[in-house]
Design a protein around this motif. Structure first.
Motif, PDB file in Angstrom:
ATOM      1  N   VAL A   1       0.805  -1.227   0.000  1.00  0.00           N
ATOM      2  CA  VAL A   1       0.000   0.000   0.000  1.00  0.00           C
ATOM      3  C   VAL A   1       0.838   1.278   0.000  1.00  0.00           C
ATOM      4  N   HIS A   2       2.135   1.149   0.298  1.00  0.00           N
ATOM      5  CA  HIS A   2       2.963   2.350   0.389  1.00  0.00           C
ATOM      6  C   HIS A   2       3.625   2.736  -0.933  1.00  0.00           C
ATOM      7  N   PHE A   3       3.621   1.843  -1.916  1.00  0.00           N
ATOM      8  CA  PHE A   3       4.508   2.017  -3.074  1.00  0.00           C
ATOM      9  C   PHE A   3       3.842   2.009  -4.436  1.00  0.00           C
ATOM     10  N   ASN A   4       2.608   1.567  -4.503  1.00  0.00           N
ATOM     11  CA  ASN A   4       2.041   1.228  -5.801  1.00  0.00           C
ATOM     12  C   ASN A   4       0.814   2.090  -6.082  1.00  0.00           C
ATOM     13  N   GLN A   5       1.037   3.227  -6.735  1.00  0.00           N
ATOM     14  CA  GLN A   5      -0.073   4.145  -7.014  1.00  0.00           C
ATOM     15  C   GLN A   5      -1.041   3.544  -8.024  1.00  0.00           C
ATOM     16  N   HIS A   6      -0.511   2.748  -8.949  1.00  0.00           N
ATOM     17  CA  HIS A   6      -1.372   2.124  -9.954  1.00  0.00           C
ATOM     18  C   HIS A   6      -2.444   1.275  -9.284  1.00  0.00           C
ATOM     19  N   ARG A   7      -2.030   0.526  -8.274  1.00  0.00           N
ATOM     20  CA  ARG A   7      -2.964  -0.334  -7.558  1.00  0.00           C
ATOM     21  C   ARG A   7      -3.820   0.485  -6.594  1.00  0.00           C
ATOM     22  N   GLU A   8      -3.204   1.375  -5.855  1.00  0.00           N
ATOM     23  CA  GLU A   8      -3.944   2.127  -4.834  1.00  0.00           C
ATOM     24  C   GLU A   8      -4.975   3.071  -5.453  1.00  0.00           C
ATOM     25  N   SER A   9      -4.730   3.494  -6.688  1.00  0.00           N
ATOM     26  CA  SER A   9      -5.699   4.399  -7.327  1.00  0.00           C
ATOM     27  C   SER A   9      -7.056   3.726  -7.470  1.00  0.00           C
TER      28      SER A   9
ATOM     29  N   HIS B   1       6.867 -11.236 -10.510  1.00  0.00           N
ATOM     30  CA  HIS B   1       7.540 -10.634  -9.359  1.00  0.00           C
ATOM     31  C   HIS B   1       6.586  -9.801  -8.489  1.00  0.00           C
ATOM     32  N   VAL B   2       5.323  -9.798  -8.845  1.00  0.00           N
ATOM     33  CA  VAL B   2       4.179  -9.456  -8.008  1.00  0.00           C
ATOM     34  C   VAL B   2       4.038  -7.963  -7.705  1.00  0.00           C
ATOM     35  N   ASP B   3       5.032  -7.373  -7.053  1.00  0.00           N
ATOM     36  CA  ASP B   3       4.831  -6.011  -6.559  1.00  0.00           C
ATOM     37  C   ASP B   3       5.040  -4.965  -7.655  1.00  0.00           C
ATOM     38  N   GLY B   4       4.594  -3.732  -7.350  1.00  0.00           N
ATOM     39  CA  GLY B   4       4.813  -2.608  -8.253  1.00  0.00           C
ATOM     40  C   GLY B   4       5.395  -1.431  -7.503  1.00  0.00           C
ATOM     41  N   GLN B   5       6.207  -0.635  -8.196  1.00  0.00           N
ATOM     42  CA  GLN B   5       6.860   0.521  -7.590  1.00  0.00           C
ATOM     43  C   GLN B   5       6.544   1.763  -8.416  1.00  0.00           C
ATOM     44  N   THR B   6       5.952   2.764  -7.789  1.00  0.00           N
ATOM     45  CA  THR B   6       5.679   4.022  -8.474  1.00  0.00           C
ATOM     46  C   THR B   6       6.886   4.954  -8.357  1.00  0.00           C
ATOM     47  N   ILE B   7       7.289   5.493  -9.484  1.00  0.00           N
ATOM     48  CA  ILE B   7       8.490   6.339  -9.551  1.00  0.00           C
ATOM     49  C   ILE B   7       8.153   7.791  -9.234  1.00  0.00           C
ATOM     50  N   GLU B   8       8.943   8.395  -8.382  1.00  0.00           N
ATOM     51  CA  GLU B   8       8.833   9.836  -8.104  1.00  0.00           C
ATOM     52  C   GLU B   8      10.017  10.570  -8.734  1.00  0.00           C
ATOM     53  N   GLU B   9       9.792  11.826  -9.108  1.00  0.00           N
ATOM     54  CA  GLU B   9      10.881  12.624  -9.710  1.00  0.00           C
ATOM     55  C   GLU B   9      12.095  12.667  -8.786  1.00  0.00           C
TER      56      GLU B   9
ATOM     57  N   ALA C   1       8.163   9.951 -14.189  1.00  0.00           N
ATOM     58  CA  ALA C   1       7.643   9.995 -12.829  1.00  0.00           C
ATOM     59  C   ALA C   1       6.142   9.760 -12.866  1.00  0.00           C
ATOM     60  N   GLY C   2       5.661   8.986 -11.918  1.00  0.00           N
ATOM     61  CA  GLY C   2       4.246   8.648 -11.877  1.00  0.00           C
ATOM     62  C   GLY C   2       3.965   7.259 -12.416  1.00  0.00           C
ATOM     63  N   ASP C   3       4.864   6.749 -13.230  1.00  0.00           N
ATOM     64  CA  ASP C   3       4.682   5.374 -13.731  1.00  0.00           C
ATOM     65  C   ASP C   3       4.900   4.375 -12.596  1.00  0.00           C
ATOM     66  N   THR C   4       4.117   3.317 -12.617  1.00  0.00           N
ATOM     67  CA  THR C   4       4.312   2.209 -11.677  1.00  0.00           C
ATOM     68  C   THR C   4       4.931   1.038 -12.430  1.00  0.00           C
ATOM     69  N   ILE C   5       6.060   0.560 -11.935  1.00  0.00           N
ATOM     70  CA  ILE C   5       6.808  -0.494 -12.629  1.00  0.00           C
ATOM     71  C   ILE C   5       6.553  -1.853 -11.977  1.00  0.00           C
ATOM     72  N   TYR C   6       6.092  -2.786 -12.783  1.00  0.00           N
ATOM     73  CA  TYR C   6       5.979  -4.192 -12.401  1.00  0.00           C
ATOM     74  C   TYR C   6       7.028  -4.984 -13.198  1.00  0.00           C
ATOM     75  N   ALA C   7       7.233  -6.245 -12.843  1.00  0.00           N
ATOM     76  CA  ALA C   7       8.203  -7.044 -13.601  1.00  0.00           C
ATOM     77  C   ALA C   7       7.879  -8.528 -13.508  1.00  0.00           C
ATOM     78  N   TRP C   8       8.331  -9.254 -14.512  1.00  0.00           N
ATOM     79  CA  TRP C   8       8.279 -10.716 -14.471  1.00  0.00           C
ATOM     80  C   TRP C   8       9.452 -11.268 -15.282  1.00  0.00           C
ATOM     81  N   SER C   9       9.769 -12.512 -15.041  1.00  0.00           N
ATOM     82  CA  SER C   9      10.928 -13.112 -15.707  1.00  0.00           C
ATOM     83  C   SER C   9      10.584 -14.485 -16.260  1.00  0.00           C
TER      84      SER C   9
ATOM     85  N   ARG D   1      15.211  -5.476 -11.076  1.00  0.00           N
ATOM     86  CA  ARG D   1      16.108  -6.404 -10.371  1.00  0.00           C
ATOM     87  C   ARG D   1      15.677  -6.564  -8.912  1.00  0.00           C
ATOM     88  N   SER D   2      15.296  -5.475  -8.292  1.00  0.00           N
ATOM     89  CA  SER D   2      14.876  -5.540  -6.890  1.00  0.00           C
ATOM     90  C   SER D   2      13.553  -6.302  -6.746  1.00  0.00           C
ATOM     91  N   LEU D   3      12.611  -6.033  -7.640  1.00  0.00           N
ATOM     92  CA  LEU D   3      11.332  -6.754  -7.596  1.00  0.00           C
ATOM     93  C   LEU D   3      11.544  -8.252  -7.801  1.00  0.00           C
TER      94      LEU D   3
END
Lengths: 356, 356, 356
Positions: A237-245, B213-221, B291-299, B264-266
């Motif tokens: 819930v802290h990191f994923n704006q795409h999901r939280e939106s 890799h399940v989680d997503g990370q939203t990028i900030e400037e 900025a604002g994009d949420t990054i997911y990943a899979w391998s 890589r972290s995900l």
């Protein structure tokens, strides 16, 4: 042909039915704490307690060097439990028997384990309360922090029968007699109150004192994300704006521990010599915080106590309120009806040590 | 009277005509890597591989202490080349023969050099492809990372004749037989899979396995700027909104390496024991991130190989896709027509090591 | 019953009437500077001076290791004075006799004291100018930085009589003969100009040279907040959007020192060997900066001087302008009417050292 391998437990998290009373969970990813972590933490909260800020000051009063800030130790220890304990949690319900047990220094490696000490399925059958006792240990295996915690966790397989209810006996409050193990003997004769920022010692505070911590800190998304990542806390819930939106609040939630650290740092204003947290009775996250919120804080002295067998330091029991978008000059806390004032985001009850 | 002194090459960058085959470029600003860099990196990506997170864990399996994350080493080495090689680049076209050659530890100082190994002017005459072989070395002069890279660079003086075309012979793929130099012998008997976060070793993965890799990370400037500045990468497009507001995208572009580090972290989710990158076949930045994009990943596991002369670790060839604003549960990658799915921002082909 | 204890001076700050000529103020919270601080600082500004970036480079020319960036030392020293000196300041009026006196290395602990050297109540009676001489010292008590500074401070109790006016005699400009104490003897024979990023030494610059530093940096709220917190600078205007939304600008102000650090970092482009700041004549914050502003910079060489008794390094006096949202290719600085061009946010006059 293509197969999806079984996902590890730490990826999907445990559900209510996965917790077995008596089970010991070894949480992944031990963490060496460094001066780099201290610097990032300072950039996030600007702590000004002299003991944690200055090796020279810490050494003068009896530490081998500056210890790691207690709240940072807490974030590391609890952060490790998230994938196993609270990834599928609905609510963080409480803490008990929360005590710092040994100082942590840069170079130490912290790892966490949790013992499942209770389970109680809710009447709905869809979730239940899980009680764990989490211990953070250093590389020598010495406990540095221990606490019980209970969380409400989702049940996935509703066909499974309810487990036998086990509710652990936990002290309602920590006794000050059990506190102080992480505080080395202090050489008070050389404690420099001017450098520390205030002449006020333990004896200068009285039960009932209310202290406005004056300043306010506005939270940015990058800040709470960097903080929470520093702790390797993976709660989505802290990191994923795409999901939280698409969720209830439409926004990323700020990790409750971020608010604790802001409040603790602000509390230097008025409590400059309260450099060590001894233990915690509870921390209630009364409302969610979001980027853009400005956090103020104030504290009330709930109690005073001597620490067993020592004359160098005494304990103050504080109730600290963090309040958003509202100056705390009028001490907004509990309303006449017993409910919390609007804007209160944290209501924390804990013991700190001060020189006597 | 007032004169403007000649600007240094590293300020304006090289143009296509400045690259001479056989020339060795010494890139400015060597960099001592510290535990501080590790902490900032953790605050930006929250890496959880136990070897890089815990000195105690790393020591238990045969490292002298935690090595620096491979992707961070890569960012430092390539960051130094930007002023000389890619300040006037239009496109980053490819990598080859990319291998990690020695571990890097806090306290080591990294410097980069690049040899120009090929040039080919484009038919338009306005730009051309430059091939360089870049080597990052530690303070003892030992190579820690080496790779060939080719970029399209603007030609400034169009009156100059085209240089003789030189296209270097580069391996299309790295052979696993040439990998593993940066991986010390592992004491597998004490490798703690619970602490590491997963029981799955090299033998537990099969070619064709797909891992979300399940989680997503939203990028900030602030985050991508801090990351890219940490690497002393000076590419203008990442930092200057005033200038970018007048360019094609109207926004600052996120450094492609930031996406690599997020992915890589995900990838810890599902690949918790793949703690070391051996080498890389290619990394295609398929679309820009902002900025604002949420990054997911899979391998996907593309291949498996033994490492020469060792039974402690094996190699997996992975293809990792980073995808923006789209959950990867359905493994979005290549469409039936061979093109990439919408939202794919990174398509990376590389080898990782896991305990056997 | 409930009493509010007296707030510490460092919480509310001093007012004009609290400053007594001759008084020595010990500023709270000494600070151990670490490699972690260096990394956060690099993430914020991306400094590329080889001496500060590489222990190996620094050692090769005679330092025991990389010294802490001079601007970072300045931020620490002045940050400590904020609660005592400038919490209730209306304006930062000037600096004099500002000299770096010894290098600071990771592990050193910095503390600041200020002597009140002058007071002059304004004719309005509502505020006055306070002159202090601030000294930063390391853990051995050695001065590392010293400067006089005067600020306009609010008077709280208007009934008090004006204090006797004392205006200290301060040098209008620092003489280069008094500079260089923080610069160890340099082994010039091994100074690697390629690694440092430029062949240009002291002798290659002429008075009147104008140098465009080329790049621009866009400021984010999280960045300037993290910077200012890293310095433990508690000035409220930088952190509290709730409060600032009701003030003149409606926004958080960026700490002026953040602009100094951005300009200093950009100045590597064209001044790559000017790795040490010797002293400062003045720094005028001509206009406020806010998040979203893009900072460019350029410098003019005002003067050149030898350093007393040494042939290894010479001094350049620079005037550096930081300008927002405007490329500096046309050197925007002072207009014909003597006023500053629109967009200039910083006009700084200082001496730097370069190898000869």
């Amino acid at each position: 042909m293509t197969q999806t391998p079984k996902i590890d437990r730490t990826v999907t998290g445990n559900y209510f039915e996965d917790f077995k009373v008596g089970e010991e969970i070894v949480h992944p990813t031990p963490r060496t704490v460094t001066v780099g972590d201290v610097s990032v933490y300072t950039a996030l909260y600007s702590g000004r307690f002299a003991v944690q800020s200055s090796d020279a000051f810490a050494q003068s009063i009896g530490y081998p060097r500056s210890p790691i800030d207690d709240t940072l130790v807490f974030h590391f220890v609890i952060g490790k439990t998230v994938p196993d304990v609270s990834r599928n949690a609905i609510a963080n319900l409480g803490y008990a028997e929360f005590r710092f047990l040994a100082p942590v220094y840069p170079g130490d490696t912290i790892a966490s384990t949790s013992e499942v000490i209770g389970v109680k399925q809710n009447s709905s059958g869809k979730n239940g309360t899980v009680y764990v006792r989490t211990t953070g240990r250093n590389q020598k295996g010495e406990p540095v922090l221990s606490f019980a915690r209970w969380v409400m966790v989702v049940k996935k397989n509703l066909d499974l029968p309810a487990p036998e209810t086990v509710i652990p006996e936990l002290d309602k409050e920590i006794s000050p007699d059990t506190l102080g193990k992480a505080l080395p003997p202090l050489k008070l004769t050389v404690y420099d109150y001017a450098l520390a920022g205030s002449p006020r010692r333990w004896g200068d505070y009285a039960v009932g004192d209310k202290i406005n911590h004056v300043d306010g800190q506005t939270i940015e998304e990058a800040e709470h994300q960097m903080a929470t990542r520093l702790y390797q806390n993976t709660a989505r819930v802290h990191f994923n704006q795409h999901r939280e939106s698409q969720e209830r609040f439409g926004r990323r939630l700020v990790y409750g521990g971020h608010i604790i650290s802001i409040a603790r740092s602000l509390s230097f204003n008025g409590l400059a010599n309260a450099f060590h947290i001894l233990g915690l009775n509870g921390a209630r996250h009364a409302a969610p915080s979001f980027a853009g919120d400005t956090i103020y804080a104030w504290s009330e002295v709930l109690d005073k106590a001597e620490l067993p067998g020592r004359s160098d330091a005494g304990a103050l029991r504080l109730r600290t309120f963090a309040v958003k978008d509202r100056d705390c000059a009028d001490f907004p806390g509990v309303k006449e009806d017993g409910k919390l004032e609007d804007g209160v985001v944290l209501d924390m009850d804990y013991w700190v040590a001060l020189p006597r």
